[in-house]
Design an enzyme around this catalytic site. Structure first.
Site, PDB file in Angstrom:
ATOM      1  N   LYS A  53       0.528  -1.199   0.024  1.00 13.88           N
ATOM      2  CA  LYS A  53       0.005  -0.123  -0.512  1.00 13.88           C
ATOM      3  C   LYS A  53       0.656   1.563  -0.154  1.00 13.88           C
ATOM      4  CE  LYS A  53      -3.716  -2.190   2.505  1.00 13.88           C
ATOM      5  NZ  LYS A  53      -4.717  -2.432   3.342  1.00 13.88           N
ATOM      6  N   GLN A  97      -4.016  -1.821  10.049  1.00 20.55           N
ATOM      7  CA  GLN A  97      -3.964  -2.982   9.720  1.00 20.55           C
ATOM      8  C   GLN A  97      -4.775  -3.779  10.255  1.00 20.55           C
ATOM      9  OE1 GLN A  97      -3.634  -2.835   5.951  1.00 20.55           O
ATOM     10  NE2 GLN A  97      -3.575  -5.530   6.160  1.00 20.55           N
ATOM     11  N   ASP A 120     -10.385   3.188   4.802  1.00 21.32           N
ATOM     12  CA  ASP A 120     -10.863   2.377   5.316  1.00 21.32           C
ATOM     13  C   ASP A 120     -12.262   1.809   5.099  1.00 21.32           C
ATOM     14  OD1 ASP A 120      -8.973  -0.335   4.729  1.00 21.32           O
ATOM     15  OD2 ASP A 120      -8.508   0.587   6.902  1.00 21.32           O
TER      16      ASP A 120
HETATM   17  N1  GUN Z   1      -6.549  -6.499   6.262  1.00 29.89           N
HETATM   18  C1  GUN Z   1      -7.096  -7.065   5.620  1.00 29.89           C
HETATM   19  N2  GUN Z   1      -7.400  -6.170   4.357  1.00 29.89           N
HETATM   20  C2  GUN Z   1      -7.473  -5.022   5.150  1.00 29.89           C
HETATM   21  C3  GUN Z   1      -8.044  -3.797   4.678  1.00 29.89           C
HETATM   22  O1  GUN Z   1      -8.915  -3.730   2.986  1.00 29.89           O
HETATM   23  N3  GUN Z   1      -7.814  -2.603   5.571  1.00 29.89           N
HETATM   24  C4  GUN Z   1      -7.217  -2.805   6.754  1.00 29.89           C
HETATM   25  N4  GUN Z   1      -6.734  -2.069   7.531  1.00 29.89           N
HETATM   26  N5  GUN Z   1      -6.542  -4.486   7.045  1.00 29.89           N
HETATM   27  C5  GUN Z   1      -6.793  -5.229   5.956  1.00 29.89           C
END
Ligand code: GUN
Length: 293
Positions: A53, A97, A120
C-alpha cells in the site's frame, strides 16, 4: 467453455489514472494527499500488504507513513497514536491494518479514527452511511469488486449474487453495496457462512459467486453453474515444500477447474488484490478533497 480472465492489474491501472488526475487537481491547490498506515505486531502477511500500500502511494505522489509498533502495544498507546494522526493536517487518511493482536479491540480502535479520515470505511459512522445508501467511503475490497464487474461490463442488476463469507472487511459490506439501488449494483444477494446448511445449493444457482471466506480452493467446479462469474478474494498461504519460500499462494477458488465452467473469473494473484490498493488510493484522495473543502 474456458472462462475469460478479469485482469485486476489492468483495471487497477485505469483507476490509478483517474486518481492521478485528482492528485494533479489537488496539487494545483497546494495539497498533497497523505496516508498513515498503522501496523501493530509482526504478522508477515500484514507487513507485505502494508508495504504494498505504501509503495503504491509513493508511486502516485501520495505521501505515506507506515507506523510500526510492537505486538505488545497497549490500547492506550494505540488510542494516543490515532489521536495524534487525527490532528495531523498532512495525513488525510488513517488505516489500521487488520488483524490487530488479540488483546486489542478492532472496533474500539476504529472508533477513535476521525470518520473523515477513515479511508477503509470501517468506522460505524461510515458503515451506517454505506448501508443507508449515502456513502462517504466505501470499503476498498468490496468497492474494488464492484468496479471490476463494471469495467468488465458485467451488470449485477437483477442477478443472483452469492457471497461466501460474512466478514466485516469483505462479505458484509459487499452485500450492503450490491443490494443498493445504484447503477452497477441492484443485485439479489445471498450471503453464505458457517451456518449455511447447503452452500453448493446456493452457489449452483448464482450468476455471480464471490469467494471470501479464507479457505483454500473451497469453491469447486461442481458448485457453480455453467457461465457463472467467479470472483476470488482469497489469499491463502498453503505449505509447499517444493516452493522457494516453503509455501504457495492460492485463492478460495479451485481456479483451473472453475475456469472451465465460468464465463469470467479473477486470478489470484492479479485479480481483486490490485483493486483493493487502487480503491485505497482513490479513498485517500477523496479524504484529502473532503478535508480541504
Ligand atoms: N486486512 C485485510 N484487508 C484489509 C483492509 O482492506 N484494510 C485493513 N485496514 N486491514 C485489512
Amino acid at each position: 467453455m474456458q472462462g475469460k480472465l478479469i485482469d485486476g492489474k489492468a483495471i487497477a491501472e485505469r483507476v490509478k489514472k483517474e486518481v492521478e488526475c485528482d492528485i494533479e487537481a489537488l496539487a494545483s491547490r497546494g495539497i498533497k494527499p497523505g496516508l498513515a498506515a498503522v501496523l501493530i505486531g509482526d504478522d508477515p502477511a500484514s507487513h507485505i500488504y502494508v508495504n504494498g500500500k505504501a509503495k503504491a502511494c509513493s508511486q502516485m505522489g501520495i505521501v505515506s507513513e507506515v507506523i510500526k509498533r510492537p505486538a505488545e502495544t497497549t490500547a492506550e498507546e494505540l488510542h494516543r497514536l490515532i489521536g495524534e494522526l487525527n490532528e495531523r493536517k498532512d495525513m488525510h487518511g488513517i488505516l489500521i491494518q487488520s488483524p490487530l493482536p488479540k488483546h486489542l479491540d478492532e472496533l474500539e480502535a476504529v472508533l477513535n479514527v476521525n470518520p473523515l479520515k477513515d479511508v477503509d470505511g470501517f468506522h460505524p459512522v461510515n458503515v451506517g452511511y454505506m448501508l443507508l445508501g449515502s456513502p462517504i467511503f466505501l470499503p476498498c475490497t468490496p468497492y474494488g469488486i464492484v468496479r471490476l464487474l463494471d469495467e468488465t461490463d458485467i451488470d449485477p442488476k437483477g442477478k443472483k449474487v452469492v457471497i461466501l463469507g460474512r466478514g466485516n472487511i469483505v462479505g458484509k459490506p459487499l452485500a450492503a453495496i450490491l443490494m443498493q439501488k445504484w447503477d452497477g449494483c441492484n443485485a439479489t444477494v445471498t450471503v453464505c457462512h458457517t451456518g449455511t446448511v447447503d452452500i453448493a445449493a446456493e452457489t449452483s444457482r448464482a450468476d455471480i459467486v464471490v469467494a471470501a471466506m479464507g479457505k483454500p480452493k473451497f469453491l469447486t467446479a461442481d458448485m457453480i453453474k455453467e457461465g457463472a462469474v467467479v470472483i476470488d478474494v482469497g489469499v491463502n498461504r498453503v505449505p509447499d515444500a517444493g516452493a522457494p519460500k516453503g509455501y504457495t499462494i492460492c485463492g478460495d477458488v479451485d481456479f483451473e477447474a472453475c475456469r472451465q465452467k465460468a464465463s469470467w473469473i479473477t486470478p489470484v494473484p492479479g485479480g481483486v488484490g490490485p483493486m483493493t490498493i487502487a480503491m485505497l488510493l482513490h479513498n485517500t484522495v477523496r479524504a484529502a478533497m473532503l478535508q480541504s473543502d
